[in-house]
Design an enzyme around this catalytic site. Structure first.
Site: not given
Ligand code: NAD
Length: 420
Positions: A170, A245, A279, A378
Protein backbone atom coordinates in the site's frame (compact mmCIF):
# COMPACT_ATOMS: atom_id res chain seq x y z
CA UNK A 1 -6.45 12.05 -17.14
CA UNK A 2 -4.92 8.83 -15.87
CA UNK A 3 -6.95 6.76 -13.39
CA UNK A 4 -4.73 4.67 -11.14
CA UNK A 5 -5.85 1.12 -10.45
CA UNK A 6 -4.86 -1.64 -8.07
CA UNK A 7 -2.54 -4.36 -9.35
CA UNK A 8 -3.73 -7.73 -8.05
CA UNK A 9 -2.82 -11.25 -9.22
CA UNK A 10 -0.98 -9.92 -12.26
CA UNK A 11 -3.88 -7.75 -13.46
CA UNK A 12 -4.95 -4.10 -13.22
CA UNK A 13 -8.26 -3.97 -11.36
CA UNK A 14 -10.72 -1.38 -10.11
CA UNK A 15 -11.85 -1.30 -6.48
CA UNK A 16 -14.59 -3.81 -5.61
CA UNK A 17 -16.62 -1.20 -3.75
CA UNK A 18 -17.19 2.21 -5.34
CA UNK A 19 -15.16 4.30 -2.91
CA UNK A 20 -13.87 7.83 -2.97
CA UNK A 21 -11.75 9.29 -5.74
CA UNK A 22 -8.51 10.96 -4.63
CA UNK A 23 -6.96 13.63 -6.86
CA UNK A 24 -3.23 13.49 -7.55
CA UNK A 25 -2.06 17.10 -7.59
CA UNK A 26 1.28 18.40 -8.89
CA UNK A 27 2.51 20.43 -5.89
CA UNK A 28 4.47 22.86 -8.08
CA UNK A 29 1.49 24.20 -10.06
CA UNK A 30 -1.58 22.73 -8.33
CA UNK A 31 -2.81 20.99 -11.51
CA UNK A 32 -4.50 17.63 -11.21
CA UNK A 33 -2.42 15.00 -13.03
CA UNK A 34 -4.26 11.77 -12.16
CA UNK A 35 -6.89 10.30 -9.90
CA UNK A 36 -6.90 7.28 -7.62
CA UNK A 37 -9.93 5.08 -7.06
CA UNK A 38 -9.38 4.43 -3.39
CA UNK A 39 -9.54 0.85 -2.16
CA UNK A 40 -11.09 -0.77 0.90
CA UNK A 41 -10.76 -3.87 3.06
CA UNK A 42 -12.49 -5.83 0.27
CA UNK A 43 -9.61 -5.10 -2.12
CA UNK A 44 -7.11 -6.06 0.59
CA UNK A 45 -8.94 -9.38 0.90
CA UNK A 46 -8.55 -10.02 -2.84
CA UNK A 47 -4.88 -9.01 -2.85
CA UNK A 48 -3.99 -11.10 0.20
CA UNK A 49 -5.78 -14.12 -1.26
CA UNK A 50 -3.75 -13.76 -4.48
CA UNK A 51 -0.49 -13.36 -2.52
CA UNK A 52 -1.34 -16.34 -0.35
CA UNK A 53 -2.07 -18.58 -3.36
CA UNK A 54 1.15 -17.45 -5.07
CA UNK A 55 3.23 -18.06 -1.95
CA UNK A 56 2.68 -21.82 -2.13
CA UNK A 57 4.78 -22.13 -5.29
CA UNK A 58 6.93 -18.99 -5.05
CA UNK A 59 8.44 -20.06 -1.71
CA UNK A 60 9.83 -23.18 -3.37
CA UNK A 61 10.94 -21.48 -6.59
CA UNK A 62 14.75 -21.91 -6.72
CA UNK A 63 16.75 -18.91 -5.49
CA UNK A 64 18.45 -18.56 -8.91
CA UNK A 65 15.09 -18.07 -10.58
CA UNK A 66 13.95 -15.49 -8.04
CA UNK A 67 17.19 -13.58 -8.45
CA UNK A 68 16.86 -13.75 -12.22
CA UNK A 69 13.45 -12.06 -11.86
CA UNK A 70 15.11 -9.30 -9.84
CA UNK A 71 17.79 -8.85 -12.52
CA UNK A 72 15.06 -8.41 -15.14
CA UNK A 73 13.32 -5.90 -12.88
CA UNK A 74 16.55 -3.98 -12.35
CA UNK A 75 17.18 -3.72 -16.12
CA UNK A 76 13.68 -2.31 -16.65
CA UNK A 77 14.16 0.14 -13.77
CA UNK A 78 17.42 1.41 -15.28
CA UNK A 79 15.90 1.74 -18.77
CA UNK A 80 12.85 3.66 -17.46
CA UNK A 81 14.65 5.75 -14.83
CA UNK A 82 13.66 9.10 -16.41
CA UNK A 83 9.98 8.16 -16.36
CA UNK A 84 10.36 7.30 -12.69
CA UNK A 85 12.09 10.62 -11.95
CA UNK A 86 9.29 12.51 -13.74
CA UNK A 87 6.70 10.66 -11.65
CA UNK A 88 8.44 11.45 -8.36
CA UNK A 89 8.86 15.15 -9.12
CA UNK A 90 5.26 15.39 -10.32
CA UNK A 91 3.79 13.70 -7.26
CA UNK A 92 5.90 15.15 -4.43
CA UNK A 93 7.93 18.05 -5.82
CA UNK A 94 11.57 16.99 -5.33
CA UNK A 95 13.98 18.71 -7.75
CA UNK A 96 14.23 16.52 -10.86
CA UNK A 97 17.97 15.81 -10.55
CA UNK A 98 17.39 14.56 -7.03
CA UNK A 99 14.37 12.54 -8.14
CA UNK A 100 16.48 10.83 -10.80
CA UNK A 101 19.95 10.51 -9.25
CA UNK A 102 18.98 9.84 -5.64
CA UNK A 103 15.34 8.83 -5.38
CA UNK A 104 14.67 6.82 -8.57
CA UNK A 105 18.23 5.47 -8.60
CA UNK A 106 17.68 3.93 -5.18
CA UNK A 107 15.34 1.40 -6.88
CA UNK A 108 18.01 -0.44 -8.91
CA UNK A 109 20.47 0.16 -6.04
CA UNK A 110 18.26 -1.74 -3.61
CA UNK A 111 17.85 -4.54 -6.14
CA UNK A 112 21.63 -4.76 -6.61
CA UNK A 113 22.26 -4.75 -2.84
CA UNK A 114 19.68 -7.52 -2.47
CA UNK A 115 21.31 -9.61 -5.22
CA UNK A 116 24.70 -9.31 -3.54
CA UNK A 117 23.32 -10.06 -0.07
CA UNK A 118 21.26 -13.01 -1.31
CA UNK A 119 24.32 -14.62 -2.88
CA UNK A 120 26.38 -14.13 0.30
CA UNK A 121 23.77 -15.51 2.67
CA UNK A 122 23.98 -19.04 4.03
CA UNK A 123 20.43 -20.11 3.24
CA UNK A 124 21.07 -23.49 4.84
CA UNK A 125 23.93 -24.18 7.25
CA UNK A 126 24.84 -26.99 9.57
CA UNK A 127 26.09 -25.72 12.94
CA UNK A 128 27.08 -28.59 15.22
CA UNK A 129 24.09 -30.89 15.28
CA UNK A 130 21.65 -28.16 14.18
CA UNK A 131 20.47 -27.37 10.69
CA UNK A 132 19.84 -23.64 10.27
CA UNK A 133 17.48 -23.00 7.37
CA UNK A 134 16.29 -19.59 6.24
CA UNK A 135 12.72 -19.72 5.00
CA UNK A 136 10.39 -17.05 3.63
CA UNK A 137 8.00 -15.62 6.19
CA UNK A 138 4.91 -15.75 3.97
CA UNK A 139 2.71 -12.91 2.72
CA UNK A 140 4.21 -9.53 3.70
CA UNK A 141 2.24 -6.30 4.01
CA UNK A 142 4.27 -3.28 2.95
CA UNK A 143 3.14 0.27 3.79
CA UNK A 144 5.20 3.22 2.57
CA UNK A 145 5.33 7.04 2.91
CA UNK A 146 5.54 9.74 0.22
CA UNK A 147 8.81 11.52 1.02
CA UNK A 148 11.31 9.06 -0.57
CA UNK A 149 8.75 6.80 -2.19
CA UNK A 150 10.90 4.51 -4.33
CA UNK A 151 13.59 4.09 -1.73
CA UNK A 152 11.00 2.87 0.74
CA UNK A 153 9.13 0.64 -1.71
CA UNK A 154 12.17 -1.05 -3.19
CA UNK A 155 13.95 -1.50 0.15
CA UNK A 156 11.00 -3.71 1.05
CA UNK A 157 10.00 -5.33 -2.27
CA UNK A 158 13.45 -6.50 -3.46
CA UNK A 159 14.46 -8.47 -0.32
CA UNK A 160 10.96 -9.94 -0.01
CA UNK A 161 11.12 -11.33 -3.55
CA UNK A 162 14.67 -12.64 -3.07
CA UNK A 163 13.53 -14.43 0.09
CA UNK A 164 10.55 -16.07 -1.63
CA UNK A 165 7.88 -13.99 0.09
CA UNK A 166 4.88 -12.57 -1.71
CA UNK A 167 3.74 -9.03 -1.01
CA UNK A 168 0.82 -6.64 -0.82
CA UNK A 169 2.00 -3.02 -1.11
CA UNK A 170 0.00 0.00 0.00
CA UNK A 171 1.88 3.05 -1.21
CA UNK A 172 1.19 6.51 0.15
CA UNK A 173 -1.87 8.11 -1.38
CA UNK A 174 0.32 11.22 -1.72
CA UNK A 175 2.86 9.44 -3.94
CA UNK A 176 0.97 6.96 -6.10
CA UNK A 177 2.54 7.68 -9.51
CA UNK A 178 5.95 6.19 -8.71
CA UNK A 179 4.30 3.15 -7.09
CA UNK A 180 2.18 2.69 -10.22
CA UNK A 181 5.37 2.56 -12.28
CA UNK A 182 6.87 -0.05 -9.96
CA UNK A 183 3.80 -2.21 -10.64
CA UNK A 184 4.23 -1.59 -14.38
CA UNK A 185 7.91 -2.60 -14.18
CA UNK A 186 7.00 -5.77 -12.28
CA UNK A 187 4.33 -6.55 -14.87
CA UNK A 188 6.89 -6.07 -17.63
CA UNK A 189 9.42 -8.26 -15.78
CA UNK A 190 6.77 -11.03 -15.81
CA UNK A 191 6.87 -11.96 -12.16
CA UNK A 192 4.41 -14.78 -11.45
CA UNK A 193 0.87 -13.45 -10.79
CA UNK A 194 0.20 -12.80 -7.12
CA UNK A 195 3.85 -12.36 -6.10
CA UNK A 196 3.49 -8.56 -6.09
CA UNK A 197 0.12 -6.92 -5.44
CA UNK A 198 -0.68 -3.28 -4.88
CA UNK A 199 -3.77 -1.72 -3.34
CA UNK A 200 -4.24 2.05 -3.32
CA UNK A 201 -6.06 3.70 -0.45
CA UNK A 202 -5.79 5.51 2.84
CA UNK A 203 -3.94 4.26 5.89
CA UNK A 204 -7.01 3.89 8.11
CA UNK A 205 -8.95 1.95 5.39
CA UNK A 206 -6.36 -0.13 3.53
CA UNK A 207 -3.23 -0.03 5.71
CA UNK A 208 -5.19 -0.88 8.85
CA UNK A 209 -6.99 -3.77 7.09
CA UNK A 210 -3.58 -5.15 6.13
CA UNK A 211 -2.24 -4.93 9.70
CA UNK A 212 -5.34 -6.83 10.86
CA UNK A 213 -5.38 -9.50 8.14
CA UNK A 214 -4.73 -13.00 9.53
CA UNK A 215 -3.03 -14.25 6.35
CA UNK A 216 -0.42 -11.48 6.37
CA UNK A 217 2.52 -12.87 8.36
CA UNK A 218 4.62 -9.72 8.54
CA UNK A 219 4.08 -5.96 8.28
CA UNK A 220 6.91 -3.73 7.10
CA UNK A 221 5.92 -0.14 7.78
CA UNK A 222 7.67 3.16 7.16
CA UNK A 223 5.94 6.36 8.19
CA UNK A 224 4.99 8.46 11.16
CA UNK A 225 5.28 7.22 14.72
CA UNK A 226 1.55 7.82 15.21
CA UNK A 227 0.58 5.43 12.37
CA UNK A 228 3.35 2.99 13.32
CA UNK A 229 1.83 2.57 16.77
CA UNK A 230 -1.51 1.63 15.19
CA UNK A 231 0.21 -0.87 12.88
CA UNK A 232 2.07 -2.50 15.79
CA UNK A 233 -1.01 -2.68 18.04
CA UNK A 234 -3.24 -4.05 15.29
CA UNK A 235 -0.64 -6.55 14.10
CA UNK A 236 -0.26 -7.85 17.66
CA UNK A 237 -3.78 -9.33 17.56
CA UNK A 238 -2.69 -11.83 14.91
CA UNK A 239 0.88 -12.13 16.30
CA UNK A 240 2.55 -10.78 13.16
CA UNK A 241 6.16 -9.84 12.89
CA UNK A 242 6.51 -6.08 12.51
CA UNK A 243 9.43 -4.08 11.08
CA UNK A 244 9.17 -0.32 11.39
CA UNK A 245 11.03 2.83 10.42
CA UNK A 246 9.40 5.85 12.04
CA UNK A 247 9.83 9.57 12.58
CA UNK A 248 12.75 11.65 13.80
CA UNK A 249 13.78 14.94 15.39
CA UNK A 250 17.47 14.47 15.02
CA UNK A 251 20.13 16.57 16.70
CA UNK A 252 22.88 18.07 14.58
CA UNK A 253 25.55 19.02 17.14
CA UNK A 254 28.13 21.62 16.11
CA UNK A 255 31.03 22.04 18.54
CA UNK A 256 33.30 25.08 18.60
CA UNK A 257 36.05 22.75 17.37
CA UNK A 258 34.17 22.14 14.09
CA UNK A 259 35.31 23.17 10.64
CA UNK A 260 32.59 25.81 10.48
CA UNK A 261 32.26 25.87 6.68
CA UNK A 262 31.75 22.14 6.46
CA UNK A 263 29.41 22.15 9.43
CA UNK A 264 27.36 24.89 7.78
CA UNK A 265 27.15 22.93 4.53
CA UNK A 266 26.05 19.90 6.52
CA UNK A 267 23.50 21.82 8.58
CA UNK A 268 21.92 23.43 5.49
CA UNK A 269 21.79 20.15 3.55
CA UNK A 270 20.59 18.35 6.67
CA UNK A 271 17.46 20.43 7.11
CA UNK A 272 16.75 21.81 3.62
CA UNK A 273 17.65 18.71 1.56
CA UNK A 274 14.42 17.27 0.09
CA UNK A 275 12.75 20.32 1.66
CA UNK A 276 13.25 18.93 5.16
CA UNK A 277 10.89 16.08 4.29
CA UNK A 278 13.29 13.41 5.54
CA UNK A 279 13.10 11.15 8.55
CA UNK A 280 16.78 11.78 9.21
CA UNK A 281 16.66 15.56 8.77
CA UNK A 282 19.01 17.38 11.15
CA UNK A 283 16.11 19.45 12.40
CA UNK A 284 17.45 20.40 15.87
CA UNK A 285 20.71 22.23 15.30
CA UNK A 286 22.69 22.45 18.55
CA UNK A 287 25.51 25.03 18.39
CA UNK A 288 28.17 25.63 21.05
CA UNK A 289 27.87 29.11 22.51
CA UNK A 290 31.27 30.50 21.43
CA UNK A 291 30.46 30.13 17.71
CA UNK A 292 26.67 30.32 17.89
CA UNK A 293 26.00 33.94 16.87
CA UNK A 294 28.36 33.91 13.90
CA UNK A 295 27.28 30.48 12.68
CA UNK A 296 23.57 31.19 12.95
CA UNK A 297 24.03 34.49 11.08
CA UNK A 298 25.87 32.73 8.24
CA UNK A 299 23.23 29.98 8.17
CA UNK A 300 20.45 32.56 7.81
CA UNK A 301 22.31 34.42 5.04
CA UNK A 302 22.78 31.22 3.09
CA UNK A 303 19.21 30.00 3.73
CA UNK A 304 17.92 33.22 2.15
CA UNK A 305 19.92 32.49 -1.01
CA UNK A 306 18.52 29.00 -1.57
CA UNK A 307 16.92 28.81 -5.02
CA UNK A 308 13.27 27.90 -4.53
CA UNK A 309 11.35 27.11 -7.69
CA UNK A 310 10.07 24.84 -10.42
CA UNK A 311 11.43 21.38 -9.53
CA UNK A 312 11.77 20.50 -13.22
CA UNK A 313 14.47 23.19 -13.67
CA UNK A 314 18.08 22.12 -13.06
CA UNK A 315 18.82 25.42 -11.29
CA UNK A 316 16.24 24.71 -8.56
CA UNK A 317 17.57 23.68 -5.17
CA UNK A 318 14.25 23.32 -3.33
CA UNK A 319 10.82 22.67 -4.83
CA UNK A 320 7.40 22.89 -3.24
CA UNK A 321 6.22 20.92 -0.24
CA UNK A 322 4.44 17.72 -1.21
CA UNK A 323 0.78 18.68 -0.63
CA UNK A 324 -1.34 21.53 0.63
CA UNK A 325 -2.28 20.15 4.08
CA UNK A 326 1.37 19.38 4.69
CA UNK A 327 2.41 22.93 3.78
CA UNK A 328 -0.28 24.31 6.12
CA UNK A 329 0.89 22.03 8.93
CA UNK A 330 4.53 23.10 8.50
CA UNK A 331 3.54 26.79 8.47
CA UNK A 332 1.41 26.31 11.59
CA UNK A 333 4.66 25.69 13.51
CA UNK A 334 5.61 29.36 13.09
CA UNK A 335 2.85 30.26 15.56
CA UNK A 336 3.81 27.30 17.75
CA UNK A 337 7.39 28.59 17.82
CA UNK A 338 6.27 32.08 18.77
CA UNK A 339 4.04 30.71 21.54
CA UNK A 340 7.06 28.74 22.80
CA UNK A 341 9.01 32.00 23.04
CA UNK A 342 11.24 31.16 20.06
CA UNK A 343 12.68 33.82 17.78
CA UNK A 344 11.91 33.64 14.06
CA UNK A 345 15.26 34.10 12.29
CA UNK A 346 14.14 33.81 8.67
CA UNK A 347 11.30 32.55 6.45
CA UNK A 348 8.11 31.38 8.11
CA UNK A 349 5.74 32.15 5.24
CA UNK A 350 4.59 31.07 1.82
CA UNK A 351 6.85 32.22 -0.96
CA UNK A 352 5.62 35.45 -2.54
CA UNK A 353 7.49 34.67 -5.75
CA UNK A 354 5.08 31.84 -6.59
CA UNK A 355 1.42 32.37 -7.41
CA UNK A 356 0.77 28.65 -7.53
CA UNK A 357 2.24 25.71 -5.67
CA UNK A 358 3.04 24.79 -2.09
CA UNK A 359 6.26 26.79 -1.78
CA UNK A 360 7.45 28.09 1.56
CA UNK A 361 10.56 30.05 2.38
CA UNK A 362 13.36 28.13 4.11
CA UNK A 363 12.70 28.81 7.77
CA UNK A 364 14.81 28.93 10.93
CA UNK A 365 13.98 29.70 14.55
CA UNK A 366 16.04 29.99 17.73
CA UNK A 367 14.32 28.04 20.51
CA UNK A 368 14.55 29.04 24.19
CA UNK A 369 14.97 25.43 25.40
CA UNK A 370 14.71 21.84 24.28
CA UNK A 371 11.28 21.32 25.88
CA UNK A 372 9.72 23.66 23.31
CA UNK A 373 7.28 21.98 20.95
CA UNK A 374 9.44 22.99 17.96
CA UNK A 375 12.24 20.92 19.52
CA UNK A 376 10.10 17.93 20.39
CA UNK A 377 7.71 17.52 17.44
CA UNK A 378 8.63 16.38 13.96
CA UNK A 379 7.76 19.27 11.60
CA UNK A 380 9.00 17.50 8.46
CA UNK A 381 9.61 20.60 6.41
CA UNK A 382 12.29 23.24 5.67
CA UNK A 383 12.17 24.39 9.29
CA UNK A 384 15.42 24.52 11.27
CA UNK A 385 15.33 24.88 15.05
CA UNK A 386 18.49 26.20 16.71
CA UNK A 387 19.49 25.61 20.32
CA UNK A 388 22.63 26.93 22.01
CA UNK A 389 24.63 24.78 24.46
CA UNK A 390 27.75 25.26 26.60
CA UNK A 391 29.27 21.87 27.44
CA UNK A 392 29.68 18.45 25.89
CA UNK A 393 27.49 16.85 28.57
CA UNK A 394 24.76 19.41 27.96
CA UNK A 395 24.84 18.68 24.22
CA UNK A 396 24.52 14.95 24.82
CA UNK A 397 21.70 15.49 27.28
CA UNK A 398 19.77 17.73 24.86
CA UNK A 399 20.33 15.35 21.93
CA UNK A 400 19.00 12.41 23.95
CA UNK A 401 16.04 14.32 25.43
CA UNK A 402 13.65 13.39 22.66
CA UNK A 403 10.94 10.78 22.18
CA UNK A 404 12.44 10.00 18.79
CA UNK A 405 15.64 8.04 18.31
CA UNK A 406 16.80 7.95 14.72
CA UNK A 407 20.18 9.62 14.06
CA UNK A 408 22.54 12.24 15.50
CA UNK A 409 25.15 14.27 13.63
CA UNK A 410 28.33 15.58 15.28
CA UNK A 411 30.70 18.22 13.89
CA UNK A 412 34.14 18.56 15.48
CA UNK A 413 37.72 18.40 14.28
CA UNK A 414 38.59 16.74 17.61
CA UNK A 415 37.84 13.15 16.83
CA UNK A 416 37.91 12.25 20.53
CA UNK A 417 35.05 14.60 21.24
CA UNK A 418 32.99 13.29 18.34
CA UNK A 419 33.46 9.70 19.52
CA UNK A 420 32.55 10.19 23.20
P1 NAD B 1 2.17 8.55 7.58
O1 NAD B 1 2.39 7.76 8.80
O2 NAD B 1 1.08 9.54 7.55
O3 NAD B 1 1.88 7.56 6.35
C1 NAD B 1 2.79 6.55 5.96
C2 NAD B 1 2.01 5.44 5.32
O4 NAD B 1 1.19 4.81 6.31
C3 NAD B 1 1.05 5.92 4.23
O5 NAD B 1 0.98 4.95 3.21
C4 NAD B 1 -0.28 6.00 4.98
O6 NAD B 1 -1.40 5.91 4.13
C5 NAD B 1 -0.16 4.81 5.91
N1 NAD B 1 -0.96 4.85 7.13
C6 NAD B 1 -1.40 5.93 7.81
N2 NAD B 1 -2.10 5.54 8.90
C7 NAD B 1 -2.06 4.17 8.91
C8 NAD B 1 -2.60 3.17 9.78
N3 NAD B 1 -3.31 3.50 10.86
N4 NAD B 1 -2.36 1.87 9.48
C9 NAD B 1 -1.62 1.53 8.41
N5 NAD B 1 -1.12 2.42 7.54
C10 NAD B 1 -1.32 3.73 7.80
O7 NAD B 1 3.58 9.20 7.19
P2 NAD B 1 3.91 10.10 5.92
O8 NAD B 1 3.41 11.47 6.18
O9 NAD B 1 3.51 9.41 4.66
O10 NAD B 1 5.51 10.07 5.96
C11 NAD B 1 6.25 10.88 6.79
C12 NAD B 1 6.70 10.12 8.02
O11 NAD B 1 7.47 8.98 7.65
C13 NAD B 1 7.61 10.97 8.89
O12 NAD B 1 7.29 10.77 10.24
C14 NAD B 1 8.99 10.42 8.58
O13 NAD B 1 9.96 10.65 9.57
C15 NAD B 1 8.68 8.97 8.38
N6 NAD B 1 9.73 8.30 7.60
C16 NAD B 1 10.61 7.50 8.28
C17 NAD B 1 11.66 6.89 7.59
C18 NAD B 1 12.66 6.03 8.32
O14 NAD B 1 13.42 5.35 7.65
N7 NAD B 1 12.70 6.08 9.63
C19 NAD B 1 11.78 7.09 6.21
C20 NAD B 1 10.86 7.91 5.57
C21 NAD B 1 9.82 8.52 6.28
Amino acid sequence: MKTLQHYIDGRWVSPIEPGSVFPVINPADETQVAEIRMGSAADVELAVAAAHRAFASFASTPLDERLEMLRRLKAIFVRRIDEMADAITTEMGAPHDMSRDAQAASGPDHIEATLVAALQLDWETRIGTSNVVREPVGVCGLVTPWNWPINQIMAKVAPAIAAGCTVVLKPSEQAPLSAQLVAEFIDEAKLPPGVFNMVHGTGPAVGHAMSAHPLIEMMSFTGSTRAGIDVAKTAADTVKRVAQELGGKSANIIFDTADVERALDGALAGIFGNNGQQCLAGSRILVQRGIADALIERFVQRARKIRLGDPMLPSTEIGPLAFRQHMERVLSYVEVAKADGATLLTGGRRSEQHEKGWFIEPTAVLAPHNDSRVCQEEIFGPFATFLVFDTLDEAIHIANSSNFGLVTYVWSEEIGRAHV
